[in-house]
Design a protein around this motif. Structure first.
Motif, PDB file in Angstrom:
ATOM      1  N   GLN A   1     -61.972 -47.540  37.246  1.00 53.40           N
ATOM      2  CA  GLN A   1     -61.709 -46.124  37.506  1.00 53.40           C
ATOM      3  C   GLN A   1     -60.478 -45.607  36.763  1.00 53.40           C
ATOM      4  O   GLN A   1     -60.138 -44.433  36.873  1.00 53.40           O
ATOM      5  CB  GLN A   1     -61.497 -45.912  39.012  1.00 53.40           C
ATOM      6  N   MET A   2     -59.796 -46.466  36.007  1.00 53.56           N
ATOM      7  CA  MET A   2     -58.549 -46.086  35.349  1.00 53.56           C
ATOM      8  C   MET A   2     -58.699 -46.098  33.837  1.00 53.56           C
ATOM      9  O   MET A   2     -59.384 -46.968  33.288  1.00 53.56           O
ATOM     10  CB  MET A   2     -57.422 -47.060  35.733  1.00 53.56           C
ATOM     11  N   ASP A   3     -58.025 -45.158  33.180  1.00 57.64           N
ATOM     12  CA  ASP A   3     -57.968 -45.214  31.720  1.00 57.64           C
ATOM     13  C   ASP A   3     -56.883 -46.217  31.308  1.00 57.64           C
ATOM     14  O   ASP A   3     -56.164 -46.765  32.147  1.00 57.64           O
ATOM     15  CB  ASP A   3     -57.716 -43.824  31.119  1.00 57.64           C
ATOM     16  N   LEU A   4     -56.767 -46.466  30.019  1.00 62.48           N
ATOM     17  CA  LEU A   4     -55.866 -47.508  29.522  1.00 62.48           C
ATOM     18  C   LEU A   4     -54.422 -47.247  29.915  1.00 62.48           C
ATOM     19  O   LEU A   4     -53.706 -48.162  30.354  1.00 62.48           O
ATOM     20  CB  LEU A   4     -55.988 -47.617  27.996  1.00 62.48           C
ATOM     21  N   ALA A   5     -53.972 -46.008  29.778  1.00 57.45           N
ATOM     22  CA  ALA A   5     -52.576 -45.688  30.098  1.00 57.45           C
ATOM     23  C   ALA A   5     -52.290 -45.917  31.584  1.00 57.45           C
ATOM     24  O   ALA A   5     -51.227 -46.439  31.946  1.00 57.45           O
ATOM     25  CB  ALA A   5     -52.271 -44.247  29.709  1.00 57.45           C
ATOM     26  N   THR A   6     -53.233 -45.542  32.424  1.00 60.26           N
ATOM     27  CA  THR A   6     -53.052 -45.715  33.868  1.00 60.26           C
ATOM     28  C   THR A   6     -53.045 -47.195  34.230  1.00 60.26           C
ATOM     29  O   THR A   6     -52.239 -47.649  35.057  1.00 60.26           O
ATOM     30  CB  THR A   6     -54.164 -44.986  34.644  1.00 60.26           C
ATOM     31  N   ARG A   7     -53.932 -47.959  33.612  1.00 60.19           N
ATOM     32  CA  ARG A   7     -53.947 -49.408  33.851  1.00 60.19           C
ATOM     33  C   ARG A   7     -52.609 -50.034  33.476  1.00 60.19           C
ATOM     34  O   ARG A   7     -52.050 -50.847  34.225  1.00 60.19           O
ATOM     35  CB  ARG A   7     -55.049 -50.068  33.011  1.00 60.19           C
ATOM     36  N   THR A   8     -52.108 -49.666  32.308  1.00 63.63           N
ATOM     37  CA  THR A   8     -50.848 -50.245  31.820  1.00 63.63           C
ATOM     38  C   THR A   8     -49.697 -49.922  32.762  1.00 63.63           C
ATOM     39  O   THR A   8     -48.869 -50.779  33.091  1.00 63.63           O
ATOM     40  CB  THR A   8     -50.541 -49.720  30.408  1.00 63.63           C
ATOM     41  N   SER A   9     -49.644 -48.673  33.203  1.00 60.71           N
ATOM     42  CA  SER A   9     -48.583 -48.249  34.108  1.00 60.71           C
ATOM     43  C   SER A   9     -48.665 -48.988  35.444  1.00 60.71           C
ATOM     44  O   SER A   9     -47.647 -49.429  35.997  1.00 60.71           O
ATOM     45  CB  SER A   9     -48.671 -46.737  34.341  1.00 60.71           C
ATOM     46  N   TRP A  10     -49.874 -49.156  35.975  1.00 64.56           N
ATOM     47  CA  TRP A  10     -50.058 -49.835  37.256  1.00 64.56           C
ATOM     48  C   TRP A  10     -49.682 -51.320  37.137  1.00 64.56           C
ATOM     49  O   TRP A  10     -49.043 -51.872  38.020  1.00 64.56           O
ATOM     50  CB  TRP A  10     -51.496 -49.654  37.716  1.00 64.56           C
ATOM     51  N   MET A  11     -50.055 -51.947  36.043  1.00 66.26           N
ATOM     52  CA  MET A  11     -49.684 -53.346  35.852  1.00 66.26           C
ATOM     53  C   MET A  11     -48.170 -53.501  35.728  1.00 66.26           C
ATOM     54  O   MET A  11     -47.592 -54.476  36.226  1.00 66.26           O
ATOM     55  CB  MET A  11     -50.375 -53.909  34.606  1.00 66.26           C
ATOM     56  N   ARG A  12     -47.519 -52.535  35.102  1.00 65.02           N
ATOM     57  CA  ARG A  12     -46.061 -52.586  34.975  1.00 65.02           C
ATOM     58  C   ARG A  12     -45.412 -52.496  36.356  1.00 65.02           C
ATOM     59  O   ARG A  12     -44.462 -53.223  36.656  1.00 65.02           O
ATOM     60  CB  ARG A  12     -45.585 -51.438  34.078  1.00 65.02           C
ATOM     61  N   ASP A  13     -45.935 -51.625  37.207  1.00 67.56           N
ATOM     62  CA  ASP A  13     -45.403 -51.501  38.568  1.00 67.56           C
ATOM     63  C   ASP A  13     -45.584 -52.804  39.351  1.00 67.56           C
ATOM     64  O   ASP A  13     -44.704 -53.198  40.130  1.00 67.56           O
ATOM     65  CB  ASP A  13     -46.098 -50.364  39.308  1.00 67.56           C
TER      66      ASP A  13
END
Length: 394
Positions: A341-353
């Motif tokens: 359900q996430m685009d690449l930028a959202t995935r990257t940000s969530w993994m960083r968190d």
């Protein structure tokens, strides 16, 4: 067995739910979704990271994951119970799954260090779902393999023997199936005559849209734990004619407001049945595409045909190695449901968190560990109090 009258169901259903929840701390966790989210509104619960708003399971314990079949006959491990699904914080699914795994470890008499290692494996499995090549199937743990083998080998005969005790085209009343009121029976008959139910049933592989569909029998279904007390019906249908005739079993379940907190101003259906179906289509598309939302008797419902392959995974008597593998695998299933359900930028940000707040001694976020420790303690207290009250009432 004499079944209660439709107007006298509530008391025996409440007693049955209390009994089920008193069997073990793990069973108590499964049935205490509302208590879990009451905790989330406490000081500890508010320390969770704010993940991107996506459809979440909302009740992501291990028993709500397992083999499911899709309309084309394919089988895989997915989230299989979406009553609590909302657009919300994916961290809620992670904490709920971690609590479930921790209580399963305690039920298997594993040492406390095993729980820490399970949470490490869980986070690794979840994060793997967000990497390139995540669609590649990882090695399944032994208990997951056993569940998949059972699912692949199951047929309508197995389903009938398990759910309705025999393969005759009736639903025998007894422990699991209770009598209906006249209004309930008429409502189900009208529902099963709709084009929507016909399309749902005939969409399964090997059936034709021209097949005749007829309701043979129906009953109130005594099933689940946290859902006991809601309206739930089993409906037996025939599909096709003469030599090509086969049977199918519908699960017609009342949809009520979710206890899981939703993201403010999230674009979700107001109707609870439609909410459940929409969430299922995002999280477990193979299952969601076999479901529909409807209204009957002034209540919202969601409907699906119960396939022989739709099974619950049981994590009983795990070794430490099996527990770690199961934690990583199941978390990856949840991660895939979130990640799609996430685009690449959202995935990257969530993994960083999720990489933040990790100590040198535990490869899992400190917020996850501290919250699970807090939850295990509060649920253990709640479980003991539940057992005391139940014993005194009986």
């Amino acid at each position: 067995m004499k079944t209660p009258r439709p107007t006298a169901r509530i008391k025996p259903l409440n007693e049955l739910r209390n009994l089920k929840m008193a069997r073990s701390a793990h069973a108590y966790v499964r049935g205490s979704t509302v208590q879990f989210y009451e905790w989330l509104h406490s000081q500890s619960g508010r320390r969770l990271p704010s993940g991107p708003p996506v459809w979440i399971c909302g009740d992501c314990h291990a028993g709500n994951l397992g083999p499911t079949g899709d309309s084309k006959g394919r089988i895989d491990i997915h989230i299989r119970d979406l009553d609590q699904t909302v657009i919300g914080n994916p961290a809620h699914d992670l904490v709920r799954l971690a609590l479930s795994l921790a209580t399963a470890a305690r039920g298997s008499d594993l040492p406390g260090v095993a729980t820490a290692r399970m949470l490490e494996e869980m986070m690794q499995g979840y994060e793997l779902a967000f990497e390139d090549g995540a669609d590649e199937e990882p090695a399944r743990p032994a208990q997951v393999k056993a569940g998949m083998r059972s699912a692949v080998q199951r047929t309508w005969k197995h389903l009938a023997q398990e759910r309705i005790e025999d393969t005759r085209p009736t639903i025998p009343l007894g422990k699991h199936f209770w009598s209906l009121s006249r209004d309930e029976r008429h409502g189900l008959k009208d529902l099963c005559s709709t084009p929507e139910i016909h399309a749902l049933v005939t969409s399964l592989k090997g059936r034709s849209k021209d097949d005749r569909v007829e309701m043979l029998d129906c009953a109130y279904w005594v099933k689940g734990c946290s859902s006991l007390g809601l309206l739930r019906y089993a409906v037996l249908l025939s599909v096709g004619d003469d030599e090509d005739q086969e049977y199918c079993l519908l699960d017609v379940k009342e949809a009520v407001a979710a206890a899981a907190p939703r993201t403010p101003r999230a674009g979700m259906p107001r109707d609870n049945g439609k909410r459940v179906v929409e969430g299922a289509r995002h999280l477990s598309p193979g299952l969601g595409n076999r479901m529909l939302a409807t209204r009957m008797l002034d209540h919202g419902f969601f409907v699906r045909e119960l396939l022989p392959q739709d099974m619950k995974l049981e994590l009983d008597q795990l070794s430490e190695r099996e527990a770690m593998k199961a934690a990583g695998y199941l978390a990856r299933v949840v991660g895939l449901a979130h990640a799609r359900q996430m685009d690449l930028a959202t995935r990257t940000s969530w993994m960083r968190d999720l990489q933040l707040n990790r100590s040198q001694t535990l490869d899992a976020p400190s917020w996850l560990w501290s919250n699970v420790v807090h939850l295990v303690g509060s649920h253990e207290q709640g479980y003991l109090e539940h057992c005391r009250r139940y014993a005194l009432e009986n």
